[in-house]
Design a protein around this motif. Structure first.
Motif, PDB file in Angstrom:
ATOM      1  N   SER A   1      74.465  55.845  12.827  1.00  0.00           N
ATOM      2  CA  SER A   1      75.159  54.565  12.615  1.00  0.00           C
ATOM      3  C   SER A   1      76.128  54.258  13.748  1.00  0.00           C
ATOM      4  O   SER A   1      76.401  53.098  14.036  1.00  0.00           O
ATOM      5  CB  SER A   1      75.841  54.521  11.247  1.00  0.00           C
ATOM      6  N   SER A   2      76.614  55.278  14.446  1.00  0.00           N
ATOM      7  CA  SER A   2      77.545  55.017  15.558  1.00  0.00           C
ATOM      8  C   SER A   2      76.826  54.592  16.827  1.00  0.00           C
ATOM      9  O   SER A   2      77.456  54.150  17.780  1.00  0.00           O
ATOM     10  CB  SER A   2      78.337  56.293  15.871  1.00  0.00           C
ATOM     11  N   GLY A   3      75.518  54.781  16.856  1.00  0.00           N
ATOM     12  CA  GLY A   3      74.772  54.460  18.080  1.00  0.00           C
ATOM     13  C   GLY A   3      74.713  55.621  19.058  1.00  0.00           C
ATOM     14  O   GLY A   3      74.096  55.539  20.121  1.00  0.00           O
ATOM     15  N   GLU A   4      75.363  56.741  18.712  1.00  0.00           N
ATOM     16  CA  GLU A   4      75.366  57.894  19.637  1.00  0.00           C
ATOM     17  C   GLU A   4      73.961  58.464  19.834  1.00  0.00           C
ATOM     18  O   GLU A   4      73.584  58.873  20.928  1.00  0.00           O
ATOM     19  CB  GLU A   4      76.288  58.993  19.106  1.00  0.00           C
ATOM     20  N   LEU A   5      73.190  58.493  18.761  1.00  0.00           N
ATOM     21  CA  LEU A   5      71.823  59.013  18.885  1.00  0.00           C
ATOM     22  C   LEU A   5      70.982  58.084  19.761  1.00  0.00           C
ATOM     23  O   LEU A   5      70.255  58.522  20.648  1.00  0.00           O
ATOM     24  CB  LEU A   5      71.159  59.189  17.512  1.00  0.00           C
ATOM     25  N   GLN A   6      71.145  56.783  19.525  1.00  0.00           N
ATOM     26  CA  GLN A   6      70.380  55.810  20.319  1.00  0.00           C
ATOM     27  C   GLN A   6      70.714  55.948  21.806  1.00  0.00           C
ATOM     28  O   GLN A   6      69.824  55.845  22.657  1.00  0.00           O
ATOM     29  CB  GLN A   6      70.667  54.390  19.819  1.00  0.00           C
ATOM     30  N   ALA A   7      71.975  56.233  22.103  1.00  0.00           N
ATOM     31  CA  ALA A   7      72.373  56.390  23.514  1.00  0.00           C
ATOM     32  C   ALA A   7      71.636  57.589  24.130  1.00  0.00           C
ATOM     33  O   ALA A   7      71.209  57.542  25.283  1.00  0.00           O
ATOM     34  CB  ALA A   7      73.885  56.574  23.610  1.00  0.00           C
TER      35      ALA A   7
ATOM     36  N   THR B   1      65.543  61.699   8.178  1.00  0.00           N
ATOM     37  CA  THR B   1      64.738  61.394   9.363  1.00  0.00           C
ATOM     38  C   THR B   1      65.626  60.849  10.482  1.00  0.00           C
ATOM     39  O   THR B   1      66.518  60.047  10.227  1.00  0.00           O
ATOM     40  CB  THR B   1      63.729  60.318   8.937  1.00  0.00           C
ATOM     41  N   TYR B   2      65.371  61.305  11.725  1.00  0.00           N
ATOM     42  CA  TYR B   2      66.181  60.779  12.831  1.00  0.00           C
ATOM     43  C   TYR B   2      65.364  60.048  13.886  1.00  0.00           C
ATOM     44  O   TYR B   2      65.941  59.408  14.772  1.00  0.00           O
ATOM     45  CB  TYR B   2      67.033  61.899  13.467  1.00  0.00           C
ATOM     46  N   GLN B   3      64.041  60.142  13.819  1.00  0.00           N
ATOM     47  CA  GLN B   3      63.185  59.435  14.779  1.00  0.00           C
ATOM     48  C   GLN B   3      61.836  59.161  14.136  1.00  0.00           C
ATOM     49  O   GLN B   3      61.400  59.942  13.272  1.00  0.00           O
ATOM     50  CB  GLN B   3      62.901  60.314  16.014  1.00  0.00           C
ATOM     51  N   THR B   4      61.177  58.118  14.569  1.00  0.00           N
ATOM     52  CA  THR B   4      59.796  57.906  14.130  1.00  0.00           C
ATOM     53  C   THR B   4      58.879  58.119  15.334  1.00  0.00           C
ATOM     54  O   THR B   4      59.316  58.025  16.478  1.00  0.00           O
ATOM     55  CB  THR B   4      59.576  56.471  13.611  1.00  0.00           C
TER      56      THR B   4
ATOM     57  N   ASP C   1      66.245  66.052  21.418  1.00  0.00           N
ATOM     58  CA  ASP C   1      66.624  66.965  20.328  1.00  0.00           C
ATOM     59  C   ASP C   1      67.750  67.902  20.758  1.00  0.00           C
ATOM     60  O   ASP C   1      68.657  68.197  19.974  1.00  0.00           O
ATOM     61  CB  ASP C   1      65.422  67.822  19.896  1.00  0.00           C
ATOM     62  N   VAL C   2      67.653  68.375  21.998  1.00  0.00           N
ATOM     63  CA  VAL C   2      68.656  69.327  22.490  1.00  0.00           C
ATOM     64  C   VAL C   2      70.043  68.657  22.483  1.00  0.00           C
ATOM     65  O   VAL C   2      71.017  69.217  21.963  1.00  0.00           O
ATOM     66  CB  VAL C   2      68.281  69.810  23.913  1.00  0.00           C
ATOM     67  N   GLU C   3      70.111  67.444  23.016  1.00  0.00           N
ATOM     68  CA  GLU C   3      71.412  66.755  23.069  1.00  0.00           C
ATOM     69  C   GLU C   3      71.874  66.323  21.683  1.00  0.00           C
ATOM     70  O   GLU C   3      73.052  66.396  21.355  1.00  0.00           O
ATOM     71  CB  GLU C   3      71.337  65.549  24.009  1.00  0.00           C
ATOM     72  N   ALA C   4      70.917  65.861  20.874  1.00  0.00           N
ATOM     73  CA  ALA C   4      71.295  65.433  19.516  1.00  0.00           C
ATOM     74  C   ALA C   4      71.792  66.640  18.720  1.00  0.00           C
ATOM     75  O   ALA C   4      72.770  66.539  17.970  1.00  0.00           O
ATOM     76  CB  ALA C   4      70.115  64.776  18.820  1.00  0.00           C
ATOM     77  N   ALA C   5      71.138  67.781  18.904  1.00  0.00           N
ATOM     78  CA  ALA C   5      71.552  68.989  18.158  1.00  0.00           C
ATOM     79  C   ALA C   5      72.963  69.413  18.552  1.00  0.00           C
ATOM     80  O   ALA C   5      73.769  69.796  17.700  1.00  0.00           O
ATOM     81  CB  ALA C   5      70.564  70.125  18.422  1.00  0.00           C
ATOM     82  N   LYS C   6      73.259  69.321  19.863  1.00  0.00           N
ATOM     83  CA  LYS C   6      74.615  69.695  20.311  1.00  0.00           C
ATOM     84  C   LYS C   6      75.650  68.767  19.683  1.00  0.00           C
ATOM     85  O   LYS C   6      76.727  69.200  19.264  1.00  0.00           O
ATOM     86  CB  LYS C   6      74.707  69.624  21.832  1.00  0.00           C
ATOM     87  N   LEU C   7      75.299  67.483  19.630  1.00  0.00           N
ATOM     88  CA  LEU C   7      76.211  66.500  19.043  1.00  0.00           C
ATOM     89  C   LEU C   7      76.379  66.752  17.541  1.00  0.00           C
ATOM     90  O   LEU C   7      77.499  66.698  17.016  1.00  0.00           O
ATOM     91  CB  LEU C   7      75.635  65.103  19.305  1.00  0.00           C
ATOM     92  N   ILE C   8      75.284  67.045  16.878  1.00  0.00           N
ATOM     93  CA  ILE C   8      75.356  67.367  15.446  1.00  0.00           C
ATOM     94  C   ILE C   8      76.247  68.602  15.267  1.00  0.00           C
ATOM     95  O   ILE C   8      77.109  68.651  14.386  1.00  0.00           O
ATOM     96  CB  ILE C   8      73.940  67.589  14.866  1.00  0.00           C
ATOM     97  N   GLY C   9      76.059  69.580  16.162  1.00  0.00           N
ATOM     98  CA  GLY C   9      76.898  70.784  16.131  1.00  0.00           C
ATOM     99  C   GLY C   9      78.371  70.426  16.257  1.00  0.00           C
ATOM    100  O   GLY C   9      79.211  70.921  15.503  1.00  0.00           O
ATOM    101  N   GLU C  10      78.672  69.544  17.210  1.00  0.00           N
ATOM    102  CA  GLU C  10      80.076  69.124  17.390  1.00  0.00           C
ATOM    103  C   GLU C  10      80.632  68.515  16.114  1.00  0.00           C
ATOM    104  O   GLU C  10      81.757  68.799  15.723  1.00  0.00           O
ATOM    105  CB  GLU C  10      80.166  68.042  18.472  1.00  0.00           C
TER     106      GLU C  10
END
Ligand code: GLN
Length: 268
Positions: free
Chosen positions: A255-261, A131-134, A75-84
């Motif tokens: 869709s870019s796969g960034e979250l999956q990474a 939703t971003y994760q199950t 969540d921390v990394e995803a939030a920073k990316l969303i922020g970007e």
């Protein structure tokens, strides 16, 4: 096993209605904590210096935890990316899980991201992003336990949960308040199983795995999960402008796969 996934269809219908009903909602965002974030006209220029406060409960590896004074996790990394993507710097406010929604509503944080499950009750108090994760609620027991599934928990078993979580809500509902022990962090519940104070803990699957990883000789996770759920970001009700930006960013990083990474870094 509880099945609540269908809630999502309902959730988005509700969100749609709420969004329609909230034309004036952007006023809420201008009160929000830090920032003149969402809701301000002409924020293209201000965007690069914008700050968004994310509240979370950093007791929930691999989604959010603290190591050496630093916040880490999916969540921390995803939030920073969303922020970007939004053009904002994300600052973290670490608080108790059951304070997250009140904190978003008070405007002390712009959003909550904490492996937070969308539920009908929470939808009455906040708006949720896509939703971003199950996840599923898992049952942890001592290795030598005779508990084999949630059916065995009805038998007056003592169950540990994290205060205010879906584990707490569902278990209280199913097994009775008198059988539930609530902890500010689930790791304390897992330790309480060692002393025999409680018989099982119910917590989100990846967190269960992360917590028992260092002690698989003491604990096991039952193969029958207890409830299915989906995680989303919570914003103050009516803060449509911020929600739209967050949703666009979530869609993009999914869709870019960034979250999956990011997920792959933390969940092997
Ligand atoms: N997914 C669970 C919930 O939303 C637990 C979240 C957490 O403890 N951070 O209640």
């Amino acid at each position: 096993m509880k099945k609540i996934t269908s809630l999502f269809l309902v959730s988005f219908m509700v969100l749609g209605l709420v969004a329609c009903a909230n034309n004036g909602g952007s006023a809420a965002s201008t009160e929000a904590a830090s920032t003149e974030v969402a809701g301000e006209a002409n924020n293209e220029v201000a965007a690069s210096t914008q700050k968004l406060i994310m509240c979370t409960n950093a007791e929930f590896p691999p989604y959010e935890y603290k190591e050496g004074g630093e916040f880490l996790g999916i969540d921390v990394e995803a939030a920073k990316l969303i922020g970007e993507k939004i053009g904002a710097e994300v600052e973290i406010l670490d608080i108790a899980f059951d304070s997250l929604i009140p904190t978003v509503n008070s405007g002390k944080a712009d959003f909550a991201m904490a492996g937070m499950t969308v539920t009908e009750d929470r939808l009455e108090n906040v708006d949720f992003s896509h939703t971003y994760q199950t996840a599923v609620q898992s049952i942890i027991v001592p290795v030598d336990s005779d508990i084999e599934s949630d059916a065995d928990l009805y038998d007056g078993k003592k169950i540990g949960v994290q205060l205010g979580t879906t584990g707490d809500i569902y278990c209280t509902d199913d097994f009775g308040d008198e059988n539930i022990s609530r902890y500010p962090k689930i790791v304390d519940g897992v330790q309480a199983m060692k002393t025999g104070a409680i018989d099982a803990c119910v917590v989100d699957d990846q967190v269960a795995k992360a917590i028992i990883a260092s002690d698989t000789s003491s604990f096991k996770i039952l193969e029958t999960p207890y409830a299915e759920e989906e995680y989303a970001i919570a914003v103050k009700k009516g803060n449509k402008e911020l929600l739209d930006k967050i949703n666009a960013a979530i869609d993009e990083i999914m869709s870019s796969g960034e979250l999956q990474a990011i997920v792959d870094k933390y969940i092997k």
